[in-house]
Write a protein that holds these residues in place. Structure first.
Motif, PDB file in Angstrom:
ATOM      1  N   ASP A 189       0.875  -1.177   0.000  1.00  0.00           N
ATOM      2  CA  ASP A 189       0.000   0.000   0.000  1.00  0.00           C
ATOM      3  C   ASP A 189       0.911   1.226   0.000  1.00  0.00           C
ATOM      4  O   ASP A 189       1.951   1.228   0.669  1.00  0.00           O
ATOM      5  CB  ASP A 189      -0.883  -0.028   1.263  1.00  0.00           C
ATOM      6  CG  ASP A 189      -2.099   0.887   1.133  1.00  0.00           C
ATOM      7  OD1 ASP A 189      -2.210   1.609   0.118  1.00  0.00           O
ATOM      8  OD2 ASP A 189      -2.926   0.872   2.061  1.00  0.00           O
ATOM      9  N   TYR A 190       0.520   2.240  -0.756  1.00  0.00           N
ATOM     10  CA  TYR A 190       1.362   3.431  -0.842  1.00  0.00           C
ATOM     11  C   TYR A 190       0.503   4.666  -0.628  1.00  0.00           C
ATOM     12  O   TYR A 190      -0.541   4.818  -1.254  1.00  0.00           O
ATOM     13  CB  TYR A 190       2.054   3.495  -2.207  1.00  0.00           C
ATOM     14  CG  TYR A 190       2.892   4.737  -2.389  1.00  0.00           C
ATOM     15  CD1 TYR A 190       4.008   4.960  -1.574  1.00  0.00           C
ATOM     16  CD2 TYR A 190       2.568   5.688  -3.349  1.00  0.00           C
ATOM     17  CE1 TYR A 190       4.773   6.109  -1.725  1.00  0.00           C
ATOM     18  CE2 TYR A 190       3.341   6.840  -3.508  1.00  0.00           C
ATOM     19  CZ  TYR A 190       4.443   7.039  -2.674  1.00  0.00           C
ATOM     20  OH  TYR A 190       5.201   8.169  -2.827  1.00  0.00           O
ATOM     21  N   ARG A 246       0.463   8.409  -1.137  1.00  0.00           N
ATOM     22  CA  ARG A 246       1.155   9.432  -1.906  1.00  0.00           C
ATOM     23  C   ARG A 246       1.366  10.711  -1.087  1.00  0.00           C
ATOM     24  O   ARG A 246       2.387  11.369  -1.186  1.00  0.00           O
ATOM     25  CB  ARG A 246       0.320   9.751  -3.160  1.00  0.00           C
ATOM     26  CG  ARG A 246       1.115  10.238  -4.320  1.00  0.00           C
ATOM     27  CD  ARG A 246       0.307  10.300  -5.604  1.00  0.00           C
ATOM     28  NE  ARG A 246      -1.139  10.250  -5.435  1.00  0.00           N
ATOM     29  CZ  ARG A 246      -2.009  10.558  -6.392  1.00  0.00           C
ATOM     30  NH1 ARG A 246      -1.570  10.939  -7.562  1.00  0.00           N
ATOM     31  NH2 ARG A 246      -3.294  10.472  -6.190  1.00  0.00           N
ATOM     32  N   ASP A 296       4.142  10.029   1.249  1.00  0.00           N
ATOM     33  CA  ASP A 296       5.223   9.214   0.691  1.00  0.00           C
ATOM     34  C   ASP A 296       5.540   8.051   1.639  1.00  0.00           C
ATOM     35  O   ASP A 296       6.678   7.798   1.983  1.00  0.00           O
ATOM     36  CB  ASP A 296       6.472  10.077   0.446  1.00  0.00           C
ATOM     37  CG  ASP A 296       7.581   9.275  -0.255  1.00  0.00           C
ATOM     38  OD1 ASP A 296       7.244   8.334  -0.996  1.00  0.00           O
ATOM     39  OD2 ASP A 296       8.768   9.582  -0.034  1.00  0.00           O
ATOM     40  N   HIS A 345       5.162   3.968   2.537  1.00  0.00           N
ATOM     41  CA  HIS A 345       4.910   2.615   2.032  1.00  0.00           C
ATOM     42  C   HIS A 345       4.479   1.731   3.198  1.00  0.00           C
ATOM     43  O   HIS A 345       5.090   1.778   4.261  1.00  0.00           O
ATOM     44  CB  HIS A 345       6.184   2.015   1.439  1.00  0.00           C
ATOM     45  CG  HIS A 345       6.788   2.843   0.355  1.00  0.00           C
ATOM     46  ND1 HIS A 345       6.616   2.566  -0.982  1.00  0.00           N
ATOM     47  CD2 HIS A 345       7.585   3.944   0.413  1.00  0.00           C
ATOM     48  CE1 HIS A 345       7.276   3.453  -1.708  1.00  0.00           C
ATOM     49  NE2 HIS A 345       7.880   4.304  -0.890  1.00  0.00           N
ATOM     50  N   LYS A 387       9.983   5.670   6.251  1.00  0.00           N
ATOM     51  CA  LYS A 387       8.971   5.757   5.190  1.00  0.00           C
ATOM     52  C   LYS A 387       8.348   4.382   4.910  1.00  0.00           C
ATOM     53  O   LYS A 387       7.653   4.204   3.915  1.00  0.00           O
ATOM     54  CB  LYS A 387       9.600   6.301   3.902  1.00  0.00           C
ATOM     55  CG  LYS A 387      10.061   7.746   4.014  1.00  0.00           C
ATOM     56  CD  LYS A 387       8.861   8.677   4.077  1.00  0.00           C
ATOM     57  CE  LYS A 387       9.267  10.133   4.109  1.00  0.00           C
ATOM     58  NZ  LYS A 387       8.104  10.992   4.415  1.00  0.00           N
ATOM     59  N   THR A 418       5.128  -4.282  -2.633  1.00  0.00           N
ATOM     60  CA  THR A 418       5.448  -2.965  -2.054  1.00  0.00           C
ATOM     61  C   THR A 418       5.908  -2.014  -3.152  1.00  0.00           C
ATOM     62  O   THR A 418       5.486  -0.860  -3.233  1.00  0.00           O
ATOM     63  CB  THR A 418       6.554  -3.107  -0.980  1.00  0.00           C
ATOM     64  OG1 THR A 418       6.148  -4.089  -0.038  1.00  0.00           O
ATOM     65  CG2 THR A 418       6.808  -1.790  -0.265  1.00  0.00           C
ATOM     66  N   ALA A 453       3.538   1.439  -5.189  1.00  0.00           N
ATOM     67  CA  ALA A 453       3.998   2.813  -5.426  1.00  0.00           C
ATOM     68  C   ALA A 453       4.003   3.110  -6.921  1.00  0.00           C
ATOM     69  O   ALA A 453       3.652   4.214  -7.355  1.00  0.00           O
ATOM     70  CB  ALA A 453       5.385   3.011  -4.831  1.00  0.00           C
ATOM     71  N   ASN A 488       0.383   3.274  -7.895  1.00  0.00           N
ATOM     72  CA  ASN A 488      -0.329   4.155  -6.958  1.00  0.00           C
ATOM     73  C   ASN A 488      -1.662   3.570  -6.512  1.00  0.00           C
ATOM     74  O   ASN A 488      -2.648   4.281  -6.320  1.00  0.00           O
ATOM     75  CB  ASN A 488      -0.528   5.538  -7.594  1.00  0.00           C
ATOM     76  CG  ASN A 488      -0.837   6.587  -6.545  1.00  0.00           C
ATOM     77  OD1 ASN A 488      -0.472   6.427  -5.378  1.00  0.00           O
ATOM     78  ND2 ASN A 488      -1.521   7.640  -6.942  1.00  0.00           N
TER      79      ASN A 488
END
Lengths: 792, 161
Positions: free
Chosen positions: A209-210, A212, A215, A217, A244, A270, A274, A277
Motif C-alpha cells: 500500500d502506498y 502518496r 510518501d 509505504h 517511510k 510494495t 507505489a 499508486n
C-alpha cells in the motif's frame, strides 16, 4: 491481587482464543485496502531454463489488467539479501549469487516467479497470467546435492562454479583423526534427512500500500518478523528509508520457520503499489506455496563414531551435503552449519568431533529453516548413529547412552564444536521418560502384539538443541550479518493498565497470554489489564521476531528488564509521595510501601501520579511510566530431553502406527504449562510426520511430485495418537527467567525416536537403518524381501 | 452477472457474482465474513468448512450459485445472540485446542456437525476418523480431540433442553 492465580506457572486460558474461535481473527488475507488490485505471479514450470522471450501482448489486452511487470522493470531494484555469510575452509567467503525479485534471463526452479500480473480482480489477473507466452530453452537440472556436485554438471549460477556455495568445516580434525587412530572399533552410517515443506495452514499473503500524500509505504505480510522484513526490504531491496516504510504482520496462521524469510512477493507488491499508486494484494494458493515457500532439511550425510573397547565414544566424524535449493534464502546458509554442526556433540561427552559441510545449489525451491532448523538434522544423525552402534556391538540403547552422557556435574560444558552448554540433566529426563513409557514392560507388550500378528518396536532419543537465538557477539563471529537481541517497551497507562510492545511475533505461540503472565508476576497487575502488542513496525521500537524458540528466553528477558526499570522509577515516585528515601521503598504484591510500615501506594496510584501529577518531583524526575529495554543473551539456551516412541507395524499393509509417544523435556522455567504442552505436542506431531509420512519429492525432470495436500502427506488426526508430555526442568543460568524455550524440542527430539522404534520393530528382517519417511510401501517391501532397495 | 440469494447466519442477502465464484469467495469477499478461511486448493484442509442447511460443507468446493436458496451458518454465526459461546467454542478454548487459529473455524464447524450427527457418542478413535477432512499443523490434534470429546455431553444436554 487476583482471586485466581494468573502469574508464572499458571495454565491461564489464552486471551487470543476469543477472537480465533469466533471468526474474528485478522489475518493478512482478511485485510482489504480501498482501491485494491490483485496480483498473480506467473511462475516457471521448468526447473532450469533460459528465458528466450516473454510476450505479454495478449495478456495486456485482457479485461481488468492494470499492469504487467517483468525482471526488466525491476532493473533498479536490489536482489533478496542473505542474512549470513559462511566462509570456506580456506577462509574465502561463500558464493553469493544474486537472487532477483523476478527471474532475470533464466529460471532456476519450478516455481521461480517470472512475470507479475496485476488486475482489478484475482480472477482477471489469473486469466491474464494464463495468456502470457514465455519462451524457454531448457538446461540440465539437478534436484539432489550429489548430482549438482558431480563433475561437469551445468551451473545453476554462473558465479557459483561446481554449484558449490561453500565447503565449510568445524572442529579439530587432527584430534579427531587421532581418536580414530586409537579406536577399538569404528561404526559408520550413511543417512539422508528428508526434504520437508512446512505448510503452515495459512498460505503466505502480502499487500503493498502506498500513501502518496505522506510518501509512506506499507506492507501487510504473513511474517514471523516484521522488523527484519522492514530492514532487509527497505535497506537492501527497495531502498526505502525505514521511516517511510511500515511493515505489519497481523494475525499469522502458523509459521514454523518458513515465514521468517524475506520473500520476493513482499518486495514486489510494495514496489508495485507505489508504481501504480494503488494497493496490490497477493495471496498464495496452496499449490503455489508448495513451489515457493522455502523448504526444510534435505541433508545427505556420512557419520562415523570411534569407540574404545568399552564402547566409550572417542571421536566423531561427519560429512554432509546440504541442499540449499536454487537461491540463498535469508537464513539458508546458517542452517546446515551453525544450527547443525554445533549440535553434533548431542548429550554426549565425545571429546573430539570434526564435521565438513558442502552446501549446494540445485534446481529446487530454496531451503531454509523449518521447525528445528539444523538441530533436527543433528539429532537424527547422532541418535541414529548411537542406535547403529548398539546394532553393531550388541550394546543396550539405554545403557550406552547413560555411559556416554555428559555428567551432571560437568556444567558449564564446553563441547568440541564451539558451543558451551550452561545446564542440563540428561539422566533425569531419561529416567522419567523410561518410567512414563513403562520401558521395562515393553517385552510383554511386544509379545502381546506378536500374538496379534503385529510387529512392535521401541526407540528412544536423548537429544539436545540450542535455542534462545542468539548471543549477538557470538553469532557475529559465526557469520551472522546482524545481532539477534530483542526489545520490549513496557508502557504503564495512567490508570495502571499495562501495554507491552514486543519485537517478537506470535503466530500460534500464545504470547498475548504468556507475556501478560510475566507482567502479572512482576508488576502485580491483573492479567486482563495487560495488552501485548506485536507485529507492527510503527508501534514497536524494534525487534528480531520469533523463531529459534527465542521469544520467551530473549523477548521475555527484555520485558523483565524493562519492568525492572518501571519498578525503579515507581519507587522514586513513591518515595516522593510517601516522603521516604528510595532505598526504603519496596515493591511487592502490586504495592510500593515504606519498609516496615503500612504506608503504601498502589501501582495504580503511582501510575496516575506519573502522568497527571499535582505533587511530583518534577525537578529531578521526568513524568511518565514507560520504559524500553534491549536484551542480548549471553549464550544460547540448551533445552533437551528424552523421547520414547513405541510403534506397531501391520505386516500385511506395512502401515506403522505410533501406539505410544512419551516426551520428557527440559525447557527451563515454564510460564504457562498448558501452552508448553501444546507446543511440544505440536512439535512431536511434525516430527512423527517427518518420520512416517511427509516427504517433498522431485522427479528426475525436476518437477515437485509432492505438490499438493493430495500428494504430500500431512499428518491427520487419525495418523496420530495421544502424546504424553512431561518435563524435568533445569533452569537456564544466564537469563533472568531461567527459560530455555519449548517451540522446537518436539520436532527435534522425535524423528530419531520414531525411526529407532521402526528399525527395532523390523530387527528380525536385518534392518540396521532406514531413511525417512518410514512409509507403508517402504516397510512393506522390507517385510516382503525388498530390503536393500526399500531401506535406502 | 447471475444473482445468488442465500441466508447467512440468519440474514438474507442477494449478491451478483461471476458464475465461477466459489461459495467461500462470496462469504469472504462479498459478505465480509472472513472467519471462514482458505488453506488449500484441493479440498483437503477443511479450513473453509461451513454448514449448509445443517450439514458441514467445504465452502471452497461449492460454487456460490449452488448455495442459492440455502441457509448457511459460518463460524461468526454459532454463538448465541447474546454472545454466549457455543459449547464447541468453549471447549476449544478450555482445552487449548487451537494455536495459530487458522484451521480453527473449519475445525469447529466440522466438529459441531460430527458431534450433532452422533448423539450416541463418539469414541476417541471415531473422533479422530471424523476429523479426516480437517488439517491442523499446530496442535498435533491431541487437544482438539480432547475438546471435541468434552463437548459431546454439553452439546447433547443442550440439544435435549
Amino acid at each position: 491481587m487476583n482471586a485466581v492465580f494468573q502469574g508464572i506457572g499458571a495454565s491461564v486460558r489464552r486471551t487470543e482464543d476469543l477472537r480465533f474461535i469466533s471468526g474474528n481473527g485478522n489475518y493478512t488475507d482478511d485485510i482489504n485496502r480501498p482501491g485494491q488490485t490483485y496480483t498473480i505471479f506467473k511462475r516457471s514450470d521448468r526447473p532450469h531454463a533460459k528465458i528466450t522471450g516473454i510476450d505479454s501482448t495478449a495478456a495486456s489486452a485482457m479485461p481488468g489488467v492494470v499492469a504487467i511487470f517483468t525482471a526488466a522493470d525491476f532493473a533498479g531494484v536490489g536482489g533478496l539479501p542473505c542474512g549470513w555469510q559462511i566462509h570456506n575452509k580456506d577462509g574465502s567467503p561463500m558464493a553469493e549469487p544474486k537472487h532477483p525479485i523476478l527471474a532475470d534471463g533464466k529460471v532456476r526452479h519450478v516455481g521461480d516467479p517470472v512475470v507479475m500480473v496485476i488486475a482489478e480482480t484475482k480472477q482477471q489477473a489469473r486469466d491474464a497470467a494464463e495468456a502470457l507466452v514465455i519462451g524457454y530453452e531448457d538446461l540440465p537440472s539437478y534436484s539432489a546435492s550429489r548430482d549438482a556436485l558431480a563433475a561437469g554438471a551445468a551451473a545453476v549460477h554462473d558465479d557459483a562454479p561446481g554449484n558449490l556455495c561453500y565447503d565449510w568445516h568445524i572442529g579439530d580434525k587432527d584430534a579427531t583423526d587421532a581418536a580414530f587412530a586409537k579406536a577399538a572399533r569404528v561404526v559408520k552410517l550413511d543417512l539422508l534427512n528428508s526434504r520437508l515443506i512446512a505448510n503452515p495452514m495459512e498460505p503466505r499473503s502480502a499487500i503493498g500500500d502506498y500513501d502518496r500524500s505522506g510518501d509512506m509505504h506499507t506492507l501487510y505480510t504473513t511474517s514471523q518478523n516484521p522488523h527484519v522484513i522492514r530492514l532487509l526490504m527497505g535497506a537492501f531491496v527497495l531502498g526505502i528509508p525505514e521511516h517511510k516504510l511500515r511493515v505489519v504482520a497481523p494475525d499469522v496462521g502458523g509459521g514454523f520457520g518458513t515465514k521468517i524469510f524475506h520473500y520476493a512477493e513482499e518486495a514486489a507488491v510494495t514496489w508495485a503499489a507505489a508504481k501504480i499508486n494503488r494497493p496490490v494484494k497477493w495471496t498464495s494458493d496452496r499449490s503455489e506455496a508448495f513451489i515457493s515457500d522455502a523448504h526444510g532439511r534435505d541433508h545427505d550425510s556420512h557419520a562415523e563414531m570411534a569407540l574404545d573397547a568399552d564402547n566409550n565414544f572417542l571421536g566423531m566424524r561427519v560429512s554432509t551435503m546440504a541442499n540449499l535449493g536454487a537461491y540463498l534464502s535469508t537464513f539458508g546458509p546458517a542452517v546446515p552449519t551453525y544450527l547443525y554442526a554445533t549440535l553434533l556433540a548431542g548429550v554426549y561427552k565425545t571429546p573430539a568431533i570434526y564435521c565438513e559441510v558442502k552446501a549446494v545449489f540445485t534446481n529446487t525451491v530454496p531451503v531454509d529453516a523449518y521447525r528445528g532448523a539444523g538441530r533436527p538434522e543433528a539429532s537424527f544423525l547422532v541418535e541414529r548413529l548411537v542406535d547403529a552402534i548398539c546394532h553393531d556391538t550388541g550394546a543396550d540403547p539405554v545403557a550406552l547412552r547413560r555411559q556416554n552422557f555428559i555428567p551432571r556435574d560437568a556444567f558449564p560444558y564446553q563441547t568440541p564444536v564451539a558451543v558451551q552448554y550452561d545446564s542440563g540433566d540428561y539422566f533425569a529426563t531419561l529416567e522419567t521418560a523410561l518410567k512414563n513409557a513403562d520401558y521395562a514392560g515393553f517385552p510383554a507388550r511386544k509379545a502381546a502384539a506378536a500374538a496379534k500378528g503385529k510387529l512392535r518396536g521401541i526407540g528412544l532419543s536423548t537429544y539436545l538443541e540450542a535455542c534462545g537465538i542468539a548471543p549477538s557477539k557470538l553469532v557475529g563471529q559465526l557469520g551472522a550479518r546482524a545481532g539477534l537481541y530483542e526489545v520490549a517497551n513496557v508502557r504503564v497507562n495512567p490508570t495502571g493498565s499495562v501495554t507491552v510492545f514486543t519485537g517478537t511475533h506470535s503466530h500460534g505461540q500464545g504470547h498475548e497470554t504468556t507475556f501478560a503472565q510475566l507482567v502479572v508476576d512482576q508488576l502485580g497487575v491483573a492479567h486482563n489489564q495487560v495488552q501485548i502488542v506485536h507485529g507492527d513496525t510503527d508501534r514497536i521500537p524494534f525487534g528480531m521476531g520469533t523463531y529459534g524458540s527465542r521469544s520467551l528466553a530473549v523477548g521475555g528477558s527484555a520485558m523483565v528488564k524493562a519492568m525492572d526499570k518501571i519498578i525503579l522509577k515507581g519507587r522514586k515516585i513513591a518515595a516522593h509521595l510517601l516522603e521516604a528515601s528510595v532505598e526504603d521503598i519496596e515493591f511487592k504484591d502490586g504495592k510500593f510501601s515504606v519498609a516496615g510500615t503500612d504506608r503504601a501506594k498502589t501501582f495504580g496510584e503511582i501510575a496516575l501520579t506519573a502522568y497527571v501529577p499535582h505533587n511530583y518531583p518534577i525537578e529531578t524526575l521526568e513524568p511518565g511510566l514507560d520504559e524500553t529495554a534491549f536484551y542480548d543473551p549471553a549464550n544460547f539456551t540448551f533445552p533437551g530431553g528424552c523421547h520414547i516412541c513405541e510403534v506397531e507395524i501391520d505386516p500385511d499393509t506395512g502401515v506403522t502406527s505410533v501406539v505410544q509417544f512419551v516426551a520428557v523435556d527440559d525447557v527451563g522455567r515454564v510460564i504457562n504449562p498448558m501452552i508448553v504442552e501444546g507446543q511440544i505436542q505440536g512439535g512431536v506431531a511434525q516430527g512423527i510426520g517427518q518420520a512416517l509420512l511427509e516427504h517433498a519429492v522431485y522427479d528426475a525432470q525436476g518437477q515437485l511430485l509432492s505438490g499438493s495436500f493430495m500428494d504430500y502427506t500431512m499428518p491427520r488426526a487419525d495418523n496420530l495418537s495421544n502424546i504424553s508430555v512431561g518435563t524435568e526442568n533445569t533452569l537456564c543460568t544466564h537469563n533472568p527467567l531461567g527459560a530455555k524455550g519449548c517451540g522446537e524440542v518436539g520436532a527435534i527430539g522425535s524423528p530419531p525416536a520414531v525411526i529407532n522404534a521402526v528399525v527395532n520393530a523390523l530387527s528380525a528382517y536385518g534392518v540396521r537403518h532406514m531413511n525417512m519417511p518410514a512409509s507403508a510401501d517402504k516397510v512393506w517391501n522390507i517385510i516382503n524381501g525388498g530390503l536393500r532397495a526399500a531401506a535406502e | 452477472m447471475p444473482q445468488v440469494t442465500l441466508t447467512v447466519n440468519g440474514k438474507t442477502s442477494s449478491v451478483e457474482v461471476e458464475a465461477r465464484t466459489l461459495l467461500v469467495e462470496l462469504l469472504r469477499d462479498k459478505l465480509g465474513l472472513t472467519g471462514t478461511h482458505v488453506g488449500c486448493d484441493t479440498s483437503q484442509c477443511g479450513a473453509c468448512v461451513v454448514h449448509i442447511d445443517g450439514n458441514s460443507v467445504k465452502a471452497c468446493t461449492m460454487l456460490a450459485l449452488q448455495a442459492d436458496g440455502t441457509k448457511v451458518t459460518t463460524i461468526e454465526g454459532i454463538a448465541a445472540a447474546d454472545g454466549t459461546l457455543h459449547p464447541m467454542q468453549e471447549m476449544f478454548r478450555e482445552h487449548h485446542a487451537l494455536q495459530c487459529g487458522f484451521c480453527t473455524p473449519g475445525m469447529v464447524m466440522s466438529a459441531i456437525d460430527l458431534v450433532a450427527k452422533n448423539p450416541q457418542g463418539l469414541s476417541e478413535d471415531e473422533i479422530r476418523h471424523g476429523l479426516e477432512g480437517n488439517l491442523c499443523r499446530c496442535t498435533g490434534y491431541h487437544n482438539i480431540v480432547k475438546a471435541i470429546d468434552a463437548s459431546q455431553s454439553l452439546m447433547h444436554a443442550k440439544a435435549a433442553e
